[in-house]
Design a protein around this motif. Structure first.
Motif, short mmCIF file in Angstrom:
data_model
loop_
_atom_site.label_atom_id
_atom_site.label_comp_id
_atom_site.label_asym_id
_atom_site.label_seq_id
_atom_site.Cartn_x
_atom_site.Cartn_y
_atom_site.Cartn_z
N ASP A 1 48.32 45.80 47.96
CA ASP A 1 49.37 46.56 46.64
C ASP A 1 51.11 44.74 46.65
O ASP A 1 51.35 45.26 46.32
CB ASP A 1 49.79 47.67 47.36
CG ASP A 1 48.85 48.29 47.43
OD1 ASP A 1 48.00 48.28 46.21
OD2 ASP A 1 49.01 49.63 47.83
N LYS B 1 40.42 36.01 44.93
CA LYS B 1 41.01 37.49 43.81
C LYS B 1 41.97 38.40 44.84
O LYS B 1 41.85 38.16 46.46
CB LYS B 1 40.16 38.39 43.31
CG LYS B 1 38.93 37.72 42.17
CD LYS B 1 40.20 37.56 41.03
CE LYS B 1 38.67 37.09 39.97
NZ LYS B 1 39.57 36.32 39.28
N VAL C 1 43.63 42.04 45.02
CA VAL C 1 42.95 43.12 44.22
C VAL C 1 44.01 44.43 45.14
O VAL C 1 44.18 44.52 46.44
CB VAL C 1 41.73 44.32 43.76
CG1 VAL C 1 41.35 45.24 43.31
CG2 VAL C 1 41.00 42.53 43.28
N ASP D 1 43.01 49.84 45.14
CA ASP D 1 42.21 51.02 44.33
C ASP D 1 40.33 51.17 44.71
O ASP D 1 39.88 49.86 44.63
CB ASP D 1 42.45 50.31 43.55
CG ASP D 1 42.31 52.13 42.87
OD1 ASP D 1 42.97 52.85 42.25
OD2 ASP D 1 41.20 51.66 41.70
N TYR E 1 38.93 51.62 42.94
CA TYR E 1 37.39 51.86 41.65
C TYR E 1 37.61 49.67 40.96
O TYR E 1 37.38 49.51 41.05
CB TYR E 1 38.33 52.65 40.69
CG TYR E 1 37.84 53.70 41.16
CD1 TYR E 1 36.10 54.19 41.23
CD2 TYR E 1 38.49 54.98 41.32
CE1 TYR E 1 35.91 55.44 41.89
CE2 TYR E 1 38.14 55.83 42.31
CZ TYR E 1 37.08 56.38 41.99
OH TYR E 1 36.18 57.73 42.50
N LYS E 2 38.75 49.68 41.60
CA LYS E 2 39.57 48.16 41.38
C LYS E 2 38.93 46.99 42.47
O LYS E 2 38.11 46.05 41.90
CB LYS E 2 40.46 47.96 40.76
CG LYS E 2 41.37 48.22 40.09
CD LYS E 2 42.71 48.29 39.96
CE LYS E 2 43.64 49.14 38.84
NZ LYS E 2 45.03 48.11 37.96
N MET E 3 38.45 48.05 43.52
CA MET E 3 38.23 47.02 44.49
C MET E 3 36.16 46.58 43.93
O MET E 3 35.78 45.28 43.90
CB MET E 3 38.30 47.56 45.90
CG MET E 3 39.28 47.13 46.39
SD MET E 3 39.10 47.60 48.25
CE MET E 3 40.23 49.17 47.96
N ALA F 1 35.19 47.29 41.26
CA ALA F 1 34.72 46.37 39.99
C ALA F 1 34.45 45.65 40.52
O ALA F 1 33.81 44.40 39.66
CB ALA F 1 35.52 46.87 39.49
N GLN F 2 35.86 44.53 41.21
CA GLN F 2 35.41 43.56 41.99
C GLN F 2 34.09 42.68 42.18
O GLN F 2 33.42 42.06 42.18
CB GLN F 2 36.65 42.72 42.49
CG GLN F 2 36.74 40.61 42.49
CD GLN F 2 36.73 40.01 41.52
OE1 GLN F 2 37.60 40.21 40.52
NE2 GLN F 2 35.77 39.41 41.31
#
Length: 180
Positions: free
Chosen positions: A21, A49, A51, A54, A56-58, A60-61
């Motif tokens: 974060d 990257k 990220v 989170d 869902y963000k993890m 997704a990537q």
């Protein structure tokens, strides 16, 4: 008998994900260490990257890299502890087709020499998803160094005997004509 090593080095495509974060490209010393040492070892960096922590963000990537044909190995640094925001294991574990149980066990055993019983708070883990090998290690640069030097670099080196993961990964079988 399945072939488990190769006499020639196979350069793999590796993506690095820093979960944080607060880190930026300028302050991400762990991610930079991984990119530099991976490149120096003869493997190729496919992507890197940062990220936020989170789930869902993890996912997704990671799902993007798992589905693409390029990334063969993913190394994730950060988010493996026990703070409220640490959620890397929860994000990653459901994506695994198979878990590499021994990685977390060995990582904690080796970490004991450096951090003593605090190693029980490391939730380092690894697994395979769509023939992509994924390692999750703590966010400190020293943890990344130990994980890379004492475990990961050998397990993705096609020459490492008696076995390694290199020939198990996507697109390697077509390059070598076999799959371990």
């Amino acid at each position: 008998m399945a072939k488990t090593y190769n006499d020639e080095f196979i350069s793999l495509m590796i993506s690095v994900l820093t979960v944080s974060d607060s880190r930026t490209e300028e302050t991400d010393t762990s991610g930079k260490y991984l990119v530099d040492t991976i490149s120096a070892s003869g493997h190729k960096i496919h992507d890197k990257k940062i990220v936020i922590d989170d789930i869902y963000k993890m996912r997704a990537q990671l799902s993007h890299w798992i589905a693409d044909e390029q990334t063969q190995v993913i190394i994730i640094t950060g988010g493996t502890g026990f703070t409220e925001r640490d959620s890397t294991p929860e994000a990653v574990a459901p994506l695994f087709d198979k878990t590499v149980d021994g990685f977390g066990e060995l990582f904690r055993q080796l970490s004991y020499d450096d951090i003593g019983t605090s190693t029980i708070q490391s939730r380092a883990l690894a697994g395979l998803a769509n023939d992509t090998l994924i390692f999750c290690i703590p966010g400190s640069t020293s943890a990344c160094r130990m994980g890379w030097e004492k475990i990961i670099k050998n397990q993705i080196d096609s020459r490492h005997k008696p076995c390694n993961f290199a020939l198990r990964l996507k697109n390697v079988a077509s390059e070598c004509g076999t799959r371990g």
